[in-house]
Design an enzyme around this catalytic site. Structure first.
Site, PDB file in Angstrom:
ATOM      1  N   SER A 230       0.836  -1.187   0.000  1.00  9.65           N
ATOM      2  CA  SER A 230       0.000   0.000   0.000  1.00  9.65           C
ATOM      3  C   SER A 230       0.882   1.253   0.000  1.00  9.65           C
ATOM      4  O   SER A 230       1.788   1.362  -0.809  1.00  9.65           O
ATOM      5  CB  SER A 230      -0.969  -0.054   1.191  1.00  9.65           C
ATOM      6  OG  SER A 230      -1.960   0.941   1.121  1.00  9.65           O
ATOM      7  N   ASP A 299      -8.615  -4.602  -6.627  1.00  6.49           N
ATOM      8  CA  ASP A 299      -8.069  -3.686  -5.617  1.00  6.49           C
ATOM      9  C   ASP A 299      -7.989  -2.286  -6.225  1.00  6.49           C
ATOM     10  O   ASP A 299      -7.370  -2.089  -7.274  1.00  6.49           O
ATOM     11  CB  ASP A 299      -6.692  -4.171  -5.173  1.00  6.49           C
ATOM     12  CG  ASP A 299      -6.089  -3.336  -4.058  1.00  6.49           C
ATOM     13  OD1 ASP A 299      -6.754  -2.398  -3.568  1.00  6.49           O
ATOM     14  OD2 ASP A 299      -4.944  -3.630  -3.658  1.00  6.49           O
ATOM     15  N   HIS A 336      -7.737  -5.509  -0.726  1.00  4.81           N
ATOM     16  CA  HIS A 336      -6.493  -4.757  -0.521  1.00  4.81           C
ATOM     17  C   HIS A 336      -5.641  -5.330   0.611  1.00  4.81           C
ATOM     18  O   HIS A 336      -4.448  -5.036   0.686  1.00  4.81           O
ATOM     19  CB  HIS A 336      -6.827  -3.291  -0.226  1.00  4.81           C
ATOM     20  CG  HIS A 336      -5.635  -2.397  -0.099  1.00  4.81           C
ATOM     21  ND1 HIS A 336      -4.763  -2.149  -1.143  1.00  4.81           N
ATOM     22  CD2 HIS A 336      -5.145  -1.694   0.963  1.00  4.81           C
ATOM     23  CE1 HIS A 336      -3.812  -1.324  -0.744  1.00  4.81           C
ATOM     24  NE2 HIS A 336      -4.015  -1.038   0.532  1.00  4.81           N
TER      25      HIS A 336
END
Length: 407
Positions: A230, A299, A336
Site C-alpha cells: 500500500s 483492488d 487490498h
C-alpha cells in the site's frame, strides 16, 4: 505442497528470482521458488502491521510494540531465524497527511507521549548466517509499513506532482521531467527538529544503515530487497531507486572490496502509482534495479492516482476472487488486505485459471485483520490481537499497559 516459504532452490537461483532477467518466464505459471520467495518477503512486510501499536489511548501509539530481537518471531514471520533486525525507521511529514498514515496518541493522554510528530514506519534487517545458507547471499531488507486504518486516504492524500530529483541522484540531470507524488515524497524525505526520532528523515535513516551494512559485509555477496504494501509500497519504490541512484548498494570507495554494486529489488504489494512516465524511464535506466508489483484484481489502490501517474514495476497479477476459501465478491478492504494478497500468491494459477494452494499456507491467516473467509471455516474475523491488549497485572496487583520494548 511445500511446507515452508523458505524451502526450494532459492539459494541457487536467487539472482534469477531477484529479477536479473525481469522475471521473464517465471510469472505465468508462477515459479514455485519465486512464489515462496514472494511469500517470505510479504511476511516481512506483514510484520510491520502486526507489530504496530495502533491503540490511540496508549502513550506509545504509533510506535513498535516489540524490540529488535523479537519483532519477527513475535509477528509470526516464517523467516524470523533468517534475518536480524538492525534498525527501526521512523517517519514524519512536512505536509498534512491522513490519520491512516501517521497515527498519534490521543492529545488528552496524561502520560507523556513517546512522540507527537513521528511514527514507526518499518525496519532494516540483514540475513543471519543461517539466512545466508538458505538465501545464497547476505540479503539486506528494508521493510516499509503501509496504512493501518480505512482506505479513505486515497481520496484525501496530496497527489500533487513534484520533481523526482531528490531520489534520482546524478541521474536527475538526465531526467529533468521525471515527477513523483508529493505526499509520498514528503513522508520519505521529511525531518522534524522537534522530534527525537526524526531529526533525520526516514530516507536518511535507511541510507545510513544500508551503507553501514554494506561496509560490514563488503567482502560478501550481497543483495538489497526493499519491500512494502500500500503506501509502504510507494515508499519502497522511492527508496529502491534512491539506494541505487546514490550508490548505497556499492561497497565503500575507501575499501579494497572486489565486489560489484549489488542488485536492488523492490517487491511491492498493492502499490499506488508513484510517478509519471519520465520517472518510470529513469527507474528503468539503472541496470542494478528491478521492481516486482503484486497486484490483485479488483483492488482500487493500485489505480491511484488516476491521472498522470504510471506503474514502474513488472506486474504479477493475482485474483483472490478465484479462491474457494474467500467470500466472493471481495470487499474494498479484503481485496487490498496484505494477508489476503499472500493467500492469493499461494494459490494463483495464472492464465490456467482456478486456484490451488501450491504451498502450505494456513488459510486462517486471511482472517487475521479482516473478515474474508467463508463462514464454513471456524476462524473468527480480525483475530490477531495482543493478549489482553497488552494489559499486564503488575506485582502490586494493579493492571498497566505494557506495549513497547524498544524505541
Amino acid at each position: 505442497m511445500s511446507s515452508s516459504p523458505m524451502l526450494g532452490g532459492i539459494a541457487d537461483r536467487w539472482r534469477e528470482l531477484h529479477g536479473q532477467d525481469s522475471w521473464n518466464g517465471l510469472l505465468d505459471p508462477l515459479d514455485l521458488d519465486l512464489r515462496s520467495s514472494i511469500l517470505s518477503y510479504g511476511e516481512l512486510v506483514q510484520a510491520t502491521y502486526d507489530s504496530f501499536n495502533r491503540e490511540r489511548r496508549s502513550p506509545h501509539a504509533g510506535a513498535c510494540v516489540y524490540g529488535h530481537g523479537d519483532l519477527l518471531a513475535a509477528a509470526g514471520a516464517s523467516a524470523a531465524g533468517s534475518y536480524a533486525v538492525t534498525k527501526f525507521v521512523y517517519a514524519t511529514s512536512g505536509l498534512p497527511v491522513p490519520e491512516a498514515f501517521l497515527l498519534l496518541p490521543l492529545p488528552s493522554l496524561l502520560p507523556p507521549a513517546w512522540s507527537r510528530e513521528s511514527n514507526w514506519m518499518g525496519y532494516v534487517a540483514v540475513a543471519t548466517d543461517e539466512g545466508v545458507a538458505a538465501l545464497g547471499r547476505r540479503d539486506i531488507v528494508v521493510a516499509w509499513r503501509g496504512t493501518v486504518e480505512s482506505l479513505e486516504w486515497v481520496n484525501d492524500f496530496d497527489f500533487t506532482p513534484v520533481p523526482a530529483a531528490p531520489v534520482l541522484g546524478a541521474a536527475a540531470a538526465a531526467n529533468p521531467r521525471a515527477i513523483v507524488h508529493r505526499g509520498f515524497l514528503s513522508v520519505y524525505t521529511s525531518s522534524n527538529k522537534d522530534s527525537k526520532y526524526n531529526k533525520a528523515s526516514a530516507r536518511d535513516q535507511v541510507l545510513e544503515e544500508v551503507r553501514r551494512l554494506m561496509e560490514l559485509y563488503k567482502d560478501e555477496v550481497t543483495s538489497i530487497t526493499v519491500v512494502g504494501h500500500s503506501l509502504g509500497a510507494s515508499l519502497a519504490t522511492l527508496n529502491a531507486v534512491d539506494i541505487v541512484a546514490n550508490g548505497a548498494n556499492c561497497p565503500p570507495a575507501s575499501s579494497s572490496s572486489s565486489q560489484p554494486p549489488c542488485p536492488v529489488t523492490a517487491i511491492v504489494f498493492a502499490s499506488p502509482r508513484v510517478g509519471d512516465g519520465f520517472f518510470k524511464a529513469a527507474f528503468a535506466s539503472f541496470p542494478d534495479l528491478r521492481a516486482l508489483h503484486v497486484k490483485n484484481a479488483g483492488d482500487v489502490v493500485p489505480m491511484y492516482p488516476p491521472l498522470g501517474y504510471v506503474d514502474v514495476a513488472v506486474k504479477l497479477r493475482i485474483s483472490t476472487s478465484r479462491s474457494p476459501y474467500l467470500r466472493s465478491p471481495g470487499t474494498i478492504e479484503t481485496l487490498h488486505n496484505l494477508e489476503c494478497y499472500l493467500h492469493g500468491v499461494a494459490g494463483e494459477q495464472g492464465s490456467a485459471g482456478g486456484f490451488k494452494l501450491e504451498v502450505d499456507r494456513d488459510v486462517a491467516l486471511a482472517n487475521k485483520g479482516v473478515d474474508a473467509l467463508k463462514d464454513k471455516y471456524p476462524v473468527p474475523p480480525r483475530w490477531w490481537v495482543s493478549k489482553n491488549r497488552c494489559m499486564v497485572k503488575d506485582a502490586d496487583g494493579h493492571w498497566a499497559l505494557h506495549d513497547f520494548e524498544q524505541i
